[in-house]
Design a protein around this motif. Structure first.
Motif, short mmCIF file in Angstrom:
data_model
loop_
_atom_site.label_atom_id
_atom_site.label_comp_id
_atom_site.label_asym_id
_atom_site.label_seq_id
_atom_site.Cartn_x
_atom_site.Cartn_y
_atom_site.Cartn_z
N MET A 1 8.80 1.68 3.92
CA MET A 1 9.84 2.36 3.15
C MET A 1 9.38 3.77 2.79
N LEU A 2 10.22 4.77 3.11
CA LEU A 2 9.93 6.16 2.77
C LEU A 2 10.73 6.53 1.53
N LEU A 3 10.02 6.91 0.48
CA LEU A 3 10.65 7.21 -0.80
C LEU A 3 10.60 8.70 -1.10
N THR A 4 11.75 9.26 -1.50
CA THR A 4 11.81 10.63 -1.99
C THR A 4 12.22 10.58 -3.46
N VAL A 5 11.60 11.42 -4.26
CA VAL A 5 11.89 11.48 -5.70
C VAL A 5 12.44 12.87 -5.99
N LYS B 1 7.79 8.72 -10.85
CA LYS B 1 7.27 10.08 -11.04
C LYS B 1 7.37 10.81 -9.70
N SER B 2 7.25 12.12 -9.77
CA SER B 2 7.27 12.90 -8.54
C SER B 2 6.11 12.51 -7.62
N SER B 3 5.00 12.10 -8.23
CA SER B 3 3.82 11.71 -7.45
C SER B 3 4.00 10.38 -6.73
N ASP B 4 5.09 9.65 -7.04
CA ASP B 4 5.36 8.37 -6.36
C ASP B 4 6.02 8.59 -5.01
N GLU B 5 6.37 9.82 -4.70
CA GLU B 5 7.03 10.12 -3.43
C GLU B 5 6.06 9.93 -2.27
N GLY B 6 6.50 9.20 -1.24
CA GLY B 6 5.65 8.94 -0.09
C GLY B 6 6.09 7.69 0.66
N VAL C 1 0.85 -1.20 0.00
CA VAL C 1 0.00 0.00 0.00
C VAL C 1 0.88 1.24 0.00
N PHE C 2 0.29 2.37 -0.44
CA PHE C 2 1.05 3.62 -0.61
C PHE C 2 0.28 4.80 -0.03
N GLN C 3 1.02 5.67 0.64
CA GLN C 3 0.45 6.92 1.15
C GLN C 3 1.30 8.07 0.61
N GLY C 4 0.68 8.94 -0.21
CA GLY C 4 1.41 10.07 -0.77
C GLY C 4 1.86 11.05 0.29
N ARG C 5 2.80 11.89 -0.10
CA ARG C 5 3.39 12.82 0.87
C ARG C 5 2.38 13.82 1.41
#
Length: 277
Positions: free
Chosen positions: A227-231, A207-212, A169-173
């Motif tokens: 996992m915390l991802l920064t783009v 993409k930038s929107s994948d950051e979160g 699962v993913f939660q955007g910034r």
């Protein structure tokens, strides 16, 4: 005299109760702690020789249990394992002869956390069986946590850690909502691909929107990893690198600065001369 006899009997009973209680698994002091992370191997130590002496393992069998149920049993060539541990637990027979009855748990899960106790079941008199307590071990299983960064257009490999991972699962910034990225039953898509053999996912063309924040969950909804991802945009990083901290003055700038200082000195001296006249 009667009072003394009664006191002696009372003390005797108290001491007997203490001895009985101290022999129970819950109060024995040889308590060990083992920790591991999801998907790794955990070994719960056990040594039967200090309790059974030189009694041959072939004349008894090993049993591992939690307070709720039996986990694993080995008796000669026969073995039994609980359904939730199927294919994941083992007591290596080649080590039993030296007294090592440790339980090996492969691909440990968050749900494996808890207390485990080992016993040896030996033959007693008149064909009875005696269960001898060996060891108590507390197992703690933790999830994985990581920070990763990427740039737009690149692929990112996300580790699932275990075959028991069933969902990502993913939660955007800038949002509090969680959305599904992948389910084990899903087919590969244009942006998400499961490795055919390894427990990894590839997130394609970031993409930038994948950051979160990304969470890998098991079948019980427990977190296997976070996992915390920064783009970061390459152009932004390049601009940051090109900003000078402090530039030293060039030769021309240095010359202009010296000329201005000399002119100022001449004017001050002229003023002083005129004032004296």
């Amino acid at each position: 005299m009667k009072t003394s006899t009664w006191d002696f009997m009372l003390i005797h009973c108290v001491l007997l109760g203490i001895l009985v209680d101290s022999s129970s698994p819950s109060s024995i002091s040889n308590f060990l702690s083992v920790s591991s992370k999801v998907g790794n191997q955990a070994i719960l130590p056990c040594s039967w020789k200090q309790h059974l002496g030189d009694l041959a393992p072939s004349s008894c069998h090993i049993q591992w249990a939690t307070p709720a149920d039996t986990v694993f049993e080995l008796r000669g060539e026969s073995r039994w394992e609980a359904e939730e541990f199927e294919g994941r637990v083992e007591v290596p027979m080649e080590k039993l002869g030296s007294g090592d009855c440790s339980l090996v748990i492969n691909d440990v899960q968050i749900g494996d956390t808890g207390r485990y106790e080992s016993f040896m079941v030996v033959d007693g008199v008149r064909s009875t069986k005696t269960k001898v307590f060996i060891q108590s071990v507390r197992l703690s299983v933790h999830d994985h946590k990581s920070l990763q960064s990427g740039v737009p257009g690149e692929d990112l490999v996300l580790d699932l850690y275990t075959r028991h991972s069933v969902r990502v699962v993913f939660q955007g910034r800038n949002t509090s909502e969680w959305s599904d990225v992948w389910m084990r039953s899903d087919a590969d898509s244009e942006r998400v691909e499961k490795h055919p053999h390894d427990e990894t996912l590839t997130l394609k063309k970031l993409k930038s929107s994948d950051e979160g924040t990304y969470k890998v969950l098991d079948q019980h909804g427990l977190a296997v990893s976070t996992m915390l991802l920064t783009v970061e945009d390459n152009s932004t990083a390049l601009k940051l690198q090109q900003i000078p901290e402090k530039q030293a003055p060039t030769d021309d700038a240095a010359k202009n600065s010296c000329s201005a200082l000399l002119l100022f000195s001449v004017l001050v001296t002229s003023f002083q001369v005129i004032h004296l006249l």
